[in-house]
Design a protein around this motif. Structure first.
Motif, PDB file in Angstrom:
ATOM      1  N   ASP A  21       0.895  -1.121   0.099  1.00  0.00           N
ATOM      2  CA  ASP A  21      -0.007   0.044  -0.139  1.00  0.00           C
ATOM      3  C   ASP A  21       0.788   1.203   0.053  1.00  0.00           C
ATOM      4  OD1 ASP A  21      -1.843   2.009   0.591  1.00  0.00           O
ATOM      5  OD2 ASP A  21      -2.902   0.799   2.205  1.00  0.00           O
ATOM      6  N   ILE A  22       1.157   1.691  -1.251  1.00  0.00           N
ATOM      7  CA  ILE A  22       2.214   2.687  -1.254  1.00  0.00           C
ATOM      8  C   ILE A  22       1.648   3.985  -0.872  1.00  0.00           C
ATOM      9  CG2 ILE A  22       1.477   3.543  -3.456  1.00  0.00           C
ATOM     10  CD1 ILE A  22       4.149   3.734  -4.272  1.00  0.00           C
ATOM     11  N   ALA A  23       0.371   4.457  -0.814  1.00  0.00           N
ATOM     12  CA  ALA A  23      -0.163   5.430  -0.127  1.00  0.00           C
ATOM     13  C   ALA A  23       0.032   5.700   1.381  1.00  0.00           C
ATOM     14  CB  ALA A  23      -1.579   5.694  -0.580  1.00  0.00           C
ATOM     15  N   ALA A  24      -0.316   4.289   2.022  1.00  0.00           N
ATOM     16  CA  ALA A  24      -0.044   3.994   3.530  1.00  0.00           C
ATOM     17  C   ALA A  24       1.414   4.248   4.012  1.00  0.00           C
ATOM     18  CB  ALA A  24      -0.633   2.926   3.817  1.00  0.00           C
ATOM     19  N   GLU A  25       2.179   3.678   3.019  1.00  0.00           N
ATOM     20  CA  GLU A  25       3.689   3.898   3.174  1.00  0.00           C
ATOM     21  C   GLU A  25       4.060   5.510   3.267  1.00  0.00           C
ATOM     22  OE1 GLU A  25       5.859   1.887   4.504  1.00  0.00           O
ATOM     23  OE2 GLU A  25       4.422   0.061   4.849  1.00  0.00           O
ATOM     24  N   VAL A  26       3.605   6.116   2.111  1.00  0.00           N
ATOM     25  CA  VAL A  26       4.122   7.408   2.104  1.00  0.00           C
ATOM     26  C   VAL A  26       3.557   8.344   3.146  1.00  0.00           C
ATOM     27  CG1 VAL A  26       3.671   9.608   0.566  1.00  0.00           C
ATOM     28  CG2 VAL A  26       4.255   7.490  -0.367  1.00  0.00           C
ATOM     29  N   GLU A  27       2.333   8.103   3.786  1.00  0.00           N
ATOM     30  CA  GLU A  27       1.850   8.915   4.798  1.00  0.00           C
ATOM     31  C   GLU A  27       2.645   8.580   6.125  1.00  0.00           C
ATOM     32  OE1 GLU A  27      -2.289   8.779   7.286  1.00  0.00           O
ATOM     33  OE2 GLU A  27      -2.365   8.434   4.984  1.00  0.00           O
ATOM     34  N   ARG A  28       2.982   7.251   6.024  1.00  0.00           N
ATOM     35  CA  ARG A  28       3.923   7.007   7.314  1.00  0.00           C
ATOM     36  C   ARG A  28       5.237   7.413   7.465  1.00  0.00           C
ATOM     37  NH1 ARG A  28       7.498   3.267   8.940  1.00  0.00           N
ATOM     38  NH2 ARG A  28       7.500   2.236   6.839  1.00  0.00           N
ATOM     39  N   LEU A  29       5.809   7.374   6.428  1.00  0.00           N
ATOM     40  CA  LEU A  29       7.075   8.143   6.202  1.00  0.00           C
ATOM     41  C   LEU A  29       7.227   9.674   6.260  1.00  0.00           C
ATOM     42  CD1 LEU A  29       8.524   5.619   3.416  1.00  0.00           C
ATOM     43  CD2 LEU A  29       9.327   5.855   5.765  1.00  0.00           C
ATOM     44  N   GLN A  30       6.097  10.247   5.640  1.00  0.00           N
ATOM     45  CA  GLN A  30       6.081  11.655   5.729  1.00  0.00           C
ATOM     46  C   GLN A  30       5.826  12.192   7.327  1.00  0.00           C
ATOM     47  OE1 GLN A  30       2.860  12.479   2.993  1.00  0.00           O
ATOM     48  NE2 GLN A  30       4.263  13.489   1.506  1.00  0.00           N
ATOM     49  N   ALA A  31       5.140  11.285   7.915  1.00  0.00           N
ATOM     50  CA  ALA A  31       4.767  11.499   9.508  1.00  0.00           C
ATOM     51  C   ALA A  31       6.432  11.538  10.025  1.00  0.00           C
ATOM     52  CB  ALA A  31       3.780  10.512  10.044  1.00  0.00           C
ATOM     53  N   ALA A  32       7.068  10.631   9.481  1.00  0.00           N
ATOM     54  CA  ALA A  32       8.468  10.268  10.358  1.00  0.00           C
ATOM     55  C   ALA A  32       9.496  11.394   9.835  1.00  0.00           C
ATOM     56  CB  ALA A  32       8.975   8.810  10.090  1.00  0.00           C
ATOM     57  N   GLY A  33       9.140  12.407   9.087  1.00  0.00           N
ATOM     58  CA  GLY A  33       9.873  13.346   8.485  1.00  0.00           C
ATOM     59  C   GLY A  33      10.814  13.247   7.333  1.00  0.00           C
ATOM     60  N   VAL A  34      10.429  11.897   6.716  1.00  0.00           N
ATOM     61  CA  VAL A  34      11.408  11.442   5.528  1.00  0.00           C
ATOM     62  C   VAL A  34      11.172  12.293   4.454  1.00  0.00           C
ATOM     63  CG1 VAL A  34      11.758   9.482   3.702  1.00  0.00           C
ATOM     64  CG2 VAL A  34      11.244   9.118   6.277  1.00  0.00           C
ATOM     65  N   THR A  35      12.206  12.649   3.398  1.00  0.00           N
ATOM     66  CA  THR A  35      12.198  13.481   2.490  1.00  0.00           C
ATOM     67  C   THR A  35      11.831  12.759   1.068  1.00  0.00           C
ATOM     68  OG1 THR A  35      13.902  15.030   3.453  1.00  0.00           O
ATOM     69  CG2 THR A  35      13.414  15.307   1.030  1.00  0.00           C
ATOM     70  N   PHE A  36      11.191  13.050   0.382  1.00  0.00           N
ATOM     71  CA  PHE A  36      10.607  12.502  -0.907  1.00  0.00           C
ATOM     72  C   PHE A  36      11.263  13.386  -1.929  1.00  0.00           C
ATOM     73  CE2 PHE A  36       7.750  10.854   1.929  1.00  0.00           C
ATOM     74  CZ  PHE A  36       7.762   9.343   1.597  1.00  0.00           C
ATOM     75  N   ARG A  37      11.630  12.886  -3.141  1.00  0.00           N
ATOM     76  CA  ARG A  37      12.147  13.470  -4.331  1.00  0.00           C
ATOM     77  C   ARG A  37      11.025  13.803  -5.186  1.00  0.00           C
ATOM     78  NH1 ARG A  37      17.723  12.782  -7.352  1.00  0.00           N
ATOM     79  NH2 ARG A  37      17.299  14.330  -8.871  1.00  0.00           N
ATOM     80  N   ASN A  38       9.839  13.141  -5.191  1.00  0.00           N
ATOM     81  CA  ASN A  38       8.759  13.290  -6.255  1.00  0.00           C
ATOM     82  C   ASN A  38       7.466  13.001  -5.532  1.00  0.00           C
ATOM     83  OD1 ASN A  38       9.631  10.513  -6.367  1.00  0.00           O
ATOM     84  ND2 ASN A  38       8.611  10.393  -8.375  1.00  0.00           N
ATOM     85  N   ARG A  39       6.402  12.957  -6.107  1.00  0.00           N
ATOM     86  CA  ARG A  39       5.044  12.703  -5.964  1.00  0.00           C
ATOM     87  C   ARG A  39       4.902  11.176  -6.470  1.00  0.00           C
ATOM     88  NH1 ARG A  39       2.660  18.046  -6.928  1.00  0.00           N
ATOM     89  NH2 ARG A  39       2.847  19.209  -4.858  1.00  0.00           N
ATOM     90  N   ILE A  40       4.068  10.459  -5.897  1.00  0.00           N
ATOM     91  CA  ILE A  40       3.636   8.938  -6.509  1.00  0.00           C
ATOM     92  C   ILE A  40       3.386   9.036  -8.072  1.00  0.00           C
ATOM     93  CG2 ILE A  40       2.087   7.119  -6.477  1.00  0.00           C
ATOM     94  CD1 ILE A  40       1.576   7.636  -3.572  1.00  0.00           C
ATOM     95  N   VAL A  41       4.074   8.349  -8.848  1.00  0.00           N
ATOM     96  CA  VAL A  41       3.970   8.168 -10.224  1.00  0.00           C
ATOM     97  C   VAL A  41       3.047   6.998 -10.436  1.00  0.00           C
ATOM     98  CG1 VAL A  41       4.963   8.276 -12.398  1.00  0.00           C
ATOM     99  CG2 VAL A  41       5.970   9.700 -10.493  1.00  0.00           C
ATOM    100  N   THR A  42       2.131   7.005 -11.283  1.00  0.00           N
ATOM    101  CA  THR A  42       1.205   6.025 -11.628  1.00  0.00           C
ATOM    102  C   THR A  42       1.570   5.523 -13.232  1.00  0.00           C
ATOM    103  OG1 THR A  42      -0.194   6.450 -10.291  1.00  0.00           O
ATOM    104  CG2 THR A  42      -1.165   4.703 -11.799  1.00  0.00           C
ATOM    105  N   GLY A  43       1.942   4.455 -13.416  1.00  0.00           N
ATOM    106  CA  GLY A  43       1.852   3.842 -14.865  1.00  0.00           C
ATOM    107  C   GLY A  43       1.298   2.265 -14.838  1.00  0.00           C
ATOM    108  N   PRO A  44       1.297   2.035 -16.169  1.00  0.00           N
ATOM    109  CA  PRO A  44       0.853   0.530 -16.230  1.00  0.00           C
ATOM    110  C   PRO A  44       1.195  -0.449 -15.513  1.00  0.00           C
ATOM    111  CG  PRO A  44       2.118   1.015 -18.164  1.00  0.00           C
ATOM    112  CD  PRO A  44       2.098   2.325 -17.294  1.00  0.00           C
ATOM    113  N   GLY A  45       2.580  -0.315 -14.931  1.00  0.00           N
ATOM    114  CA  GLY A  45       2.996  -1.543 -14.248  1.00  0.00           C
ATOM    115  C   GLY A  45       2.858  -1.368 -12.720  1.00  0.00           C
ATOM    116  N   GLY A  46       2.484   0.147 -12.210  1.00  0.00           N
ATOM    117  CA  GLY A  46       2.104   0.068 -10.903  1.00  0.00           C
ATOM    118  C   GLY A  46       2.241   1.663 -10.521  1.00  0.00           C
TER     119      GLY A  46
END
Length: 67
Positions: A21-46
């Motif tokens: 569950d990528i959305a849940a992982e992103v939310e959990r990591l953001q709450a922990a202060g992790v820095t992301f390079r981009n937003r979630i990207v969606t394509g045919p593979g996932g």
């Protein structure tokens, strides 16, 4: 990338972690202060997102598309 970064010699090699569950992982990591390079990207593979580890290395979180 959103910040204008482009690939350089050596490429953008990274560790690739599969998540259920990528959305849940992103939310959990953001709450922990992790820095992301981009937003979630969606394509045919996932969906994927890139995050920096504490040493500045890129780690890709990947959720495969439903079959």
């Amino acid at each position: 990338m959103p910040d204008g970064a482009r690939p350089e010699p050596g490429g953008w090699n990274r560790i690739h972690l599969i998540v259920d569950d990528i959305a849940a992982e992103v939310e959990r990591l953001q709450a922990a202060g992790v820095t992301f390079r981009n937003r979630i990207v969606t394509g045919p593979g996932g969906q994927q997102i890139l995050v920096f580890d504490p040493a500045g290395n890129l780690v890709e979180l990947f959720q495969p598309a439903a079959r």
